[in-house]
Enzyme design. Sequence first.
Site, PDB file in Angstrom:
ATOM      1  N   TYR A 128       5.771 -15.263  14.610  1.00 25.85           N
ATOM      2  CA  TYR A 128       6.667 -15.224  15.427  1.00 25.85           C
ATOM      3  C   TYR A 128       6.291 -16.707  16.650  1.00 25.85           C
ATOM      4  CZ  TYR A 128      11.948 -15.767  16.340  1.00 25.85           C
ATOM      5  OH  TYR A 128      13.296 -16.385  16.858  1.00 25.85           O
ATOM      6  N   LYS A 159       6.261 -18.272  11.874  1.00 23.58           N
ATOM      7  CA  LYS A 159       7.360 -18.641  11.715  1.00 23.58           C
ATOM      8  C   LYS A 159       7.106 -19.750  13.231  1.00 23.58           C
ATOM      9  CE  LYS A 159      12.486 -18.309  12.364  1.00 23.58           C
ATOM     10  NZ  LYS A 159      13.053 -17.238  13.117  1.00 23.58           N
TER      11      LYS A 159
END
Length: 300
Positions: A136, A164
């Site tokens: 992330y 991500k």
Amino acid sequence: MAVEWKGVFPAVTTKLKDDGSLDHDAIKAGLHRLIENGVSGVVMMGMVGENAQLTPEEKRTVLKLAVETVDGRVPVISGLAETNTAAAVQFAKDAEALGVRGLMVFPGLTYKSESRETIAFYKTIAKASKLEILLYNNPRGYGVDLTPDVVAALLEEPTITAIKEESYDTTRVTDLLSRFEGRLNVVCGVDDLVLESVALGAKCWVSGMANAVPKASVELIDLAVAGNFEAARKLYRVLIELFHLDTHVKLVQYIKLAENITAGYPEHVKAPRLKLEGEERKKVVAIVEKTMTDLQALAR
């Protein structure tokens, strides 16, 4: 079974009762609705899922509910957001035992680690379970930037398979794919950059506002991945004001209100967040209602 990082993976809201406790029925209903509208996976307890505000017991309860409700229809991914490495390792082990398919791993919360520390943190978590890991990268939110050079070191761990990308810099999509295509899946993490990211090669999207408009979100990324950018642009322009709300500090409140309007789920949030009121609430309601009206008009 490997996670196929394609399509829409909503960052699922954690439905709550007025007293802040978990609303089990609403959590289950929300998951059924998302799957029935064609999402490819679900990400439980990301930022939108209020991970950092949940107790350890609540986190594990949410995962148990999700795994049981989804029942293998799509991959269940869990956010992992902890303040120290030992707690992160334990959570990874617990999530694996509960039956999730992957982890979306935040950097260590409350501390802005430098690159050596960041690499050690993620590698330690990767070794703690067999679950696939979605890195992330949200430097705006957490002060830690997973640059391509940092990612290169992390890819020594075979279970790290996706990132991500939420740096708000679309050149990162190209930089990452030019270096790691075939080894790393680049996943769009910003709703109002999804069409741009797909044009550059992303095929998967972790979306906040897909909670409110799952069918339109699935249609959007499907059109773009298929190369039908003319139709995708028309749909994107209808959705863009709604998607802009995903980039605000109050995205959780905005998304929960939008989901309340479109699907009837509770908009309660964990303190210190508070429900929207006054002119701010009216503005969000107006954006959601206009988006729904424009979607209906586009479908005619």
